[in-house]
Design a protein around this motif. Structure first.
Motif, mmCIF file in Angstrom:
data_model
loop_
_atom_site.group_PDB
_atom_site.id
_atom_site.type_symbol
_atom_site.label_atom_id
_atom_site.label_comp_id
_atom_site.label_asym_id
_atom_site.label_seq_id
_atom_site.Cartn_x
_atom_site.Cartn_y
_atom_site.Cartn_z
ATOM 1 N N HIS A 66 2.693 -3.456 -8.617
ATOM 2 C CA HIS A 66 1.843 -4.644 -8.687
ATOM 3 C C HIS A 66 2.529 -5.802 -9.394
ATOM 4 O O HIS A 66 2.010 -6.911 -9.404
ATOM 5 C CB HIS A 66 0.532 -4.309 -9.392
ATOM 6 C CG HIS A 66 0.679 -4.025 -10.853
ATOM 7 N ND1 HIS A 66 0.950 -2.773 -11.332
ATOM 8 C CD2 HIS A 66 0.629 -4.836 -11.929
ATOM 9 C CE1 HIS A 66 1.047 -2.821 -12.654
ATOM 10 N NE2 HIS A 66 0.870 -4.064 -13.040
ATOM 11 N N GLN A 67 3.689 -5.550 -9.962
ATOM 12 C CA GLN A 67 4.362 -6.615 -10.711
ATOM 13 C C GLN A 67 5.347 -7.422 -9.877
ATOM 14 O O GLN A 67 5.984 -8.321 -10.401
ATOM 15 C CB GLN A 67 5.095 -6.017 -11.923
ATOM 16 C CG GLN A 67 4.139 -5.420 -12.954
ATOM 17 C CD GLN A 67 4.879 -4.760 -14.097
ATOM 18 O OE1 GLN A 67 5.671 -3.859 -13.882
ATOM 19 N NE2 GLN A 67 4.618 -5.220 -15.309
ATOM 20 N N ALA A 106 0.821 -1.210 0.000
ATOM 21 C CA ALA A 106 0.000 0.000 0.000
ATOM 22 C C ALA A 106 0.854 1.259 0.000
ATOM 23 O O ALA A 106 0.372 2.343 -0.307
ATOM 24 C CB ALA A 106 -0.927 0.001 1.216
ATOM 25 N N SER A 107 2.121 1.107 0.355
ATOM 26 C CA SER A 107 2.957 2.290 0.533
ATOM 27 C C SER A 107 3.676 2.736 -0.725
ATOM 28 O O SER A 107 4.337 3.764 -0.730
ATOM 29 C CB SER A 107 3.992 2.035 1.629
ATOM 30 O OG SER A 107 3.328 1.769 2.832
ATOM 31 N N PHE A 108 3.582 1.930 -1.783
ATOM 32 C CA PHE A 108 4.139 2.359 -3.052
ATOM 33 C C PHE A 108 3.037 2.933 -3.924
ATOM 34 O O PHE A 108 1.929 2.405 -3.965
ATOM 35 C CB PHE A 108 4.813 1.188 -3.779
ATOM 36 C CG PHE A 108 6.214 0.930 -3.322
ATOM 37 C CD1 PHE A 108 7.237 1.782 -3.697
ATOM 38 C CD2 PHE A 108 6.508 -0.147 -2.513
ATOM 39 C CE1 PHE A 108 8.530 1.562 -3.269
ATOM 40 C CE2 PHE A 108 7.802 -0.381 -2.077
ATOM 41 C CZ PHE A 108 8.819 0.483 -2.459
ATOM 42 N N ASN A 109 3.369 4.007 -4.627
ATOM 43 C CA ASN A 109 2.431 4.615 -5.559
ATOM 44 C C ASN A 109 2.217 3.661 -6.731
ATOM 45 O O ASN A 109 3.168 3.341 -7.438
ATOM 46 C CB ASN A 109 3.013 5.934 -6.049
ATOM 47 C CG ASN A 109 2.026 6.721 -6.884
ATOM 48 O OD1 ASN A 109 1.117 6.150 -7.480
ATOM 49 N ND2 ASN A 109 2.197 8.016 -6.924
ATOM 50 N N PRO A 110 0.972 3.189 -6.939
ATOM 51 C CA PRO A 110 0.749 2.185 -7.975
ATOM 52 C C PRO A 110 1.017 2.702 -9.388
ATOM 53 O O PRO A 110 1.166 1.912 -10.313
ATOM 54 C CB PRO A 110 -0.726 1.807 -7.799
ATOM 55 C CG PRO A 110 -1.335 2.936 -7.054
ATOM 56 C CD PRO A 110 -0.246 3.519 -6.202
ATOM 57 N N ALA A 111 1.064 4.022 -9.561
ATOM 58 C CA ALA A 111 1.191 4.579 -10.903
ATOM 59 C C ALA A 111 2.638 4.881 -11.287
ATOM 60 O O ALA A 111 2.893 5.390 -12.373
ATOM 61 C CB ALA A 111 0.346 5.845 -11.018
ATOM 62 N N LYS A 112 3.574 4.589 -10.394
ATOM 63 C CA LYS A 112 4.973 4.946 -10.683
ATOM 64 C C LYS A 112 5.851 3.706 -10.636
ATOM 65 O O LYS A 112 5.619 2.814 -9.833
ATOM 66 C CB LYS A 112 5.481 5.929 -9.620
ATOM 67 C CG LYS A 112 4.663 7.183 -9.530
ATOM 68 C CD LYS A 112 5.450 8.353 -10.043
ATOM 69 C CE LYS A 112 4.516 9.483 -10.352
ATOM 70 N NZ LYS A 112 5.097 10.466 -11.201
ATOM 71 N N ARG A 113 6.888 3.725 -11.457
ATOM 72 C CA ARG A 113 7.834 2.609 -11.428
ATOM 73 C C ARG A 113 8.614 2.635 -10.110
ATOM 74 O O ARG A 113 8.799 3.683 -9.498
ATOM 75 C CB ARG A 113 8.807 2.698 -12.602
ATOM 76 C CG ARG A 113 8.141 2.459 -13.933
ATOM 77 C CD ARG A 113 9.125 2.627 -15.085
ATOM 78 N NE ARG A 113 8.431 2.782 -16.345
ATOM 79 C CZ ARG A 113 8.016 1.757 -17.092
ATOM 80 N NH1 ARG A 113 8.258 0.525 -16.715
ATOM 81 N NH2 ARG A 113 7.362 1.977 -18.204
ATOM 82 N N TYR A 149 6.505 -2.045 -12.025
ATOM 83 C CA TYR A 149 5.507 -1.340 -11.220
ATOM 84 C C TYR A 149 5.233 -2.158 -9.956
ATOM 85 O O TYR A 149 5.447 -3.375 -9.949
ATOM 86 C CB TYR A 149 4.222 -1.158 -12.024
ATOM 87 C CG TYR A 149 4.316 -0.028 -13.010
ATOM 88 C CD1 TYR A 149 3.912 1.252 -12.661
ATOM 89 C CD2 TYR A 149 4.828 -0.238 -14.279
ATOM 90 C CE1 TYR A 149 4.010 2.303 -13.560
ATOM 91 C CE2 TYR A 149 4.926 0.802 -15.187
ATOM 92 C CZ TYR A 149 4.510 2.075 -14.817
ATOM 93 O OH TYR A 149 4.607 3.107 -15.694
ATOM 94 N N GLN A 204 10.486 5.790 -7.475
ATOM 95 C CA GLN A 204 10.108 6.034 -6.082
ATOM 96 C C GLN A 204 11.279 5.817 -5.132
ATOM 97 O O GLN A 204 11.406 6.504 -4.132
ATOM 98 C CB GLN A 204 8.939 5.111 -5.708
ATOM 99 C CG GLN A 204 7.754 5.284 -6.638
ATOM 100 C CD GLN A 204 6.517 4.560 -6.151
ATOM 101 O OE1 GLN A 204 6.082 4.744 -5.025
ATOM 102 N NE2 GLN A 204 5.933 3.745 -7.006
ATOM 103 N N VAL A 205 12.121 4.830 -5.466
ATOM 104 C CA VAL A 205 13.250 4.511 -4.588
ATOM 105 C C VAL A 205 14.243 5.680 -4.535
ATOM 106 O O VAL A 205 14.778 6.003 -3.484
ATOM 107 C CB VAL A 205 13.938 3.211 -5.055
ATOM 108 C CG1 VAL A 205 15.268 3.022 -4.342
ATOM 109 C CG2 VAL A 205 13.035 2.017 -4.795
#
Lengths: 545, 318
Positions: free
Chosen positions: A160-161, A108-115, A158, A119-120
């Motif tokens: 979800h992957q 839940a803590s990663f933005n689903p729309a960004k690679r 992403y 984010q890292v």
């Protein structure tokens, strides 16, 4: 020396505004004057049950109050500066640069729309610490150090992957990337399967050691925190109970509460001898609609009357699907389920009222399993009306009996679920199941969402109720300590199939198959050096990676 | 095939099917009206013989199905038939008016969409504080006033008092782009004020909804600035609902602006339709109705397509 102190919290008071149903809002104190000191490069474990204030205290090291929580009084010194009262701009410069955060649910803590890579490295670039190329190179190094597959390319995926265990490692990499002084780990392995947890835990431990970062490690699991921290602070209801070295807390706890935490899962349960089955599952195979693989593969199990069959496995192993097949919510494609001497119809709709009554369920999330607008009395009374036609005073009397059975007093019948604690909610769900006078109760991870001591109470209650009413339990869980505590028979599931099945004493005795061995050895044990020992002797990697 | 291509093909096929269904509904609707075109032309006092002759001449005596397919075939080849009232070719009459409609809608959209989204972002950033209240207050009051009131106010201020623009939006063939732009300035202002609130509110709500997510807290704990949190982390996840509302408003700008056209005497499709409705000129009503339906379906389809493409789970399957 004071210079050594990276984080120095003194007399921290944390408040929030509570909105109890039907009453005016009121201020409550979550943390009552806690002191905490952390040296550079050290790891302090914060342990306690829910409501102990451990996450709240952890986040205060970033001067952050989640959801309207106020850091009301006291001092929080980070790197020699007071940050409790610092301005938002100053806090922005410190967050993600000096202190970083790893949350319980990386998913839940990663933005689903960004690679992931973007984010890292966001903080390292945003705070002007590194160029993009430097940050990416560091991220890849960290991915490799944390044992992620394809460290060069995983960043272009992403969220979800990748799997939950991998995301948790990526989040750790994200926290370590800007070379912070302090990382707050907030239950980083709690949401993972036991076999995945061990790998993530080992990766986190190694990364902490290699980067020499200081850490606050927050968890409710003493056995886990014992593996990574130098010191442990035990918290309860916003107050410190005990602070000591890991060795002292584990091996020589001083306070009674700490002793209770260390000794948790004290239940000794003698397995009962083989007996005729009340539930018999024969060669059941099932798949979900629109898919082309079986989620249950040729399952054959027997559950004797008045006994407990524990079904153990990781998420995705098919344990809950088995419950759906037994209740008829997922009709099997082939195989037979007999119950109390008769064959059950495959579909719930085709079953008789008695078939429905005699198999009851208790769920993991007691919260969502109850109608929030009904009182406890209504919730427990409903099956009494439905199955037995009870009304009025008779129903009240029976509700009362059931409340007594779950060790809750008369006053609870008028309360709403929102007014109950987690353990009380689960007890009400148990009473609702009992109200139907079932022969079998399917318990789906009923203690997983509860604190250890509360869970212990629930397990004791279930065992007592079984002794009184001879109800059988099909007990679905991923937690082997729970299995030991409650079961007579055990079935180990892996990828939809039963890999090991029998009396508890047989299943838990060597020689083990590889998977059962992995599962058993992955359960954190409360002693120093356990983690290293297990990692070096394992035969098989976990599936959840 | 990539699953997203499959989804898109499905969605577009569905849109075309819907358009076909709408054409049938329009045809049936007009068919169900009492009297027919011949009656409308000749009036109440026409003799049965005269009606019969005219029907034969217009092809009205054919069975309905044949007429429907004739009509549909005509549309596909660009032949919308002839207007009853003046015998003019409908396609030729529609062409310049449609261009005017699209020009006005396009100008309004180019200003309103980015402005609404920007205001929505700012309102979300300062939710509950004064910038939010000012933005919400102003946009809500402009949407609450009827369009003609806003129209006359704008006309009075900018057209009459200030004299910056012509109070009427007269256009004629051969006008230069800049003259045309100058002519439609006032109706554009009115339309922008009318559609702003809806899109702004949706952007604000969608952003605030996303702001509850755990990954927004993560960004906050990474020290990302509030405006960057909204721009980089919230907006990409709020695109689908925002686009859906934007498209509805664009459709409104094309099909729903007849009042504004009348106020500013702007010669576009809305007026053309209303004129011919009052004259019971059914072929024109059918043709314009179909164009309006097509615009609605096209824009909503586009919203769905953008929503699908914006979803990383669909774009990058496991």
């Amino acid at each position: 020396m004071a210079d050594d102190l990276l984080l120095n919290i003194k007399g921290l008071v944390i408040e929030a505004t509570a909105y109890p149903p039907g009453e005016p809002p009121k201020d409550i104190t979550l943390v009552h004057g806690v002191d905490l000191a952390l040296k550079r490069g050290k790891v302090l474990g914060l342990i306690g049950e829910s409501g102990a204030g451990k996450s709240t205290i952890g986040l205060s090291a970033m001067s952050y109050g989640r959801g309207g929580v106020r850091l009301a009084a006291g001092s929080i010194m980070l790197n020699g500066r007071e940050i409790r009262t610092a301005a938002p701009t100053d806090l922005r410069h410190l967050r993600g640069r000096e202190v970083t955060y790893v949350s319980q649910s990386a998913a839940a803590s990663f933005n689903p729309a960004k690679r992931l890579m973007e984010q890292v490295i966001e903080t390292s670039i945003g705070h002007g610490l590194m160029t993009k190329a430097e940050a990416e190179a560091r991220a890849v190094t960290l991915f490799r150090k944390l044992g992620l597959p394809n460290p060069e390319t995983i960043g272009s995926r992403y969220p979800h992957q990748v799997s939950g265990g991998q995301l948790q490692r990526v989040m750790t990499a994200m926290a370590l990337c800007p070379k912070p002084d302090l990382v707050i780990f907030d239950e980083p392995t709690t949401a993972l399967d036991v076999t995945t947890q061990i790998d993530v835990l080992a990766a986190i431990k190694e990364a902490i050691r290699d980067t020499q970062v200081a850490a606050l490690y927050i968890t409710h699991d003493l056995a886990v925190v014992a593996q990574v921290s130098d010191e442990i602070m035990v918290l309860r209801q916003g107050r410190m109970v005990e602070l000591g070295t890991t060795d002292q807390i584990i091996n020589a706890p001083r306070e009674d509460y700490t002793k209770a935490l260390v000794a948790v899962r004290s239940i000794e349960h003698e397995e009962k001898p083989e007996a005729p089955a009340v539930l018999s599952i024969q060669n059941v195979t099932a798949r979900y609609r629109g898919t082309n693989f079986d989620v249950l593969k040729n399952i054959t199990l027997d559950l004797p009357a008045g006994q407990t069959l524990a079904v153990v496995g990781e998420s995705g192993s098919g344990k809950s699907t088995l419950a759906r097949a037994i209740t008829g919510l997922l009709p099997p494609r082939s195989g037979r389920i007999s119950f109390a001497g008769r064959t059950l119809s495959n579909e719930t709709k085709a079953r008789s009222m008695d078939d429905l009554r005699e198999i009851q369920m208790i769920y993991q999330m007691a919260d969502t399993a109850m109608n929030p607008r009904q009182t406890v009395g209504d919730i427990i009374g409903r099956p009494l009306e439905l199955y037995f036609g009870l009304k009025g005073a008779e129903k009240q009397r029976r509700v009362q009996e059931l409340l007594d059975q779950i060790e809750m007093g008369a006053g609870f019948a008028r309360r709403y679920p929102a007014e109950l604690s987690g353990g009380q909610k689960q007890r009400v769900c148990i009473a609702r199941a009992l109200a139907a006078k079932p022969k079998l109760i399917i318990c789906d991870e009923v203690t997983s969402a509860l604190d250890p001591l509360v869970a212990d109470g629930i397990l004791k209650l279930l065992l007592n109720l079984q002794a009184e009413s001879q109800v059988a339990y099909l007990f679905i869980t991923h937690d082997l300590a729970t299995v030991r505590a409650i079961s007579d028979k055990i079935a180990v599931m892996y990828k939809g199939a039963v890999v090991r099945y029998g009396q508890k004493s047989d299943v838990l005795a060597p020689p083990f198959d590889d998977y059962t061995d992995l599962l058993l050895s992955s359960v954190p044990e409360m002693r120093l050096g356990w983690l290293e020992e297990v990692i070096s002797t394992r035969k098989m990697a976990s599936a959840g990676n | 095939m990539h699953p997203i291509v499959k989804l898109l093909v499905q969605r577009i096929a569905l849109g075309l099917l819907l358009l076909l269904a709408v054409s049938a509904v329009i045809f049936l609707g007009v068919e169900a009206l009492p009297g027919d075109t011949a009656q409308a032309i000749l009036g109440q006092s026409a003799t049965p013989q005269a009606l019969e002759n005219l029907r034969a001449q217009l092809g009205l005596s054919d069975p309905p199905l044949t007429r429907y397919f004739n009509w549909l075939g005509g549309i596909l080849t660009g032949d919308l038939g002839k207007a009853l009232t003046n015998g003019a070719d409908i396609a030729a009459s529609i062409k310049p008016r449609l261009a005017n409609t699209l020009f006005l809608a396009g100008c309004a959209a180019v200003i309103a969409v980015p402005l609404a989204i920007l205001l929505g972002l700012v309102a979300a950033r300062y939710a509950g504080k004064w910038p939010d209240k000012v933005i919400s207050g102003i946009t809500l009051s402009t949407i609450s006033l009827p369009e003609f009131v806003v129209g006359y106010i704008v006309m009075y201020i900018f057209g009459v008092k200030m004299g910056w623009f012509s109070p009427t939006a007269m256009t004629f063939p051969g006008m230069s782009f800049w003259d045309r732009l100058h002519a439609v300035a006032l109706p554009v202002i009115v339309l922008v004020l009318v559609v702003l609130a809806h899109m702004m509110r949706m952007t604000r709500a969608a952003i605030l909804n996303v702001m509850q997510s755990a990954y927004i807290e993560t960004a906050e704990l990474k020290g990302v600035t509030p405006m960057n949190i909204i721009w980089k982390h919230a907006l990409p996840n709020a695109i689908a609902p925002v686009v859906a509302v934007v498209m509805l408003n664009l459709a409104y700008l094309v099909v729903g602006v007849v009042v504004v056209e009348v106020v500013f005497s702007y010669n576009a499709l809305g007026q053309y339709l209303v004129d011919h409705v009052t004259k019971r000129d059914l072929p024109v009503v059918q043709a314009v109705g179909l164009i309006f339906a097509g615009v609605y379906i096209l824009l909503n389809m586009l919203a769905d397509v953008i929503g699908i493409i914006a979803n990383p789970r669909l774009r990058h399957p496991k």
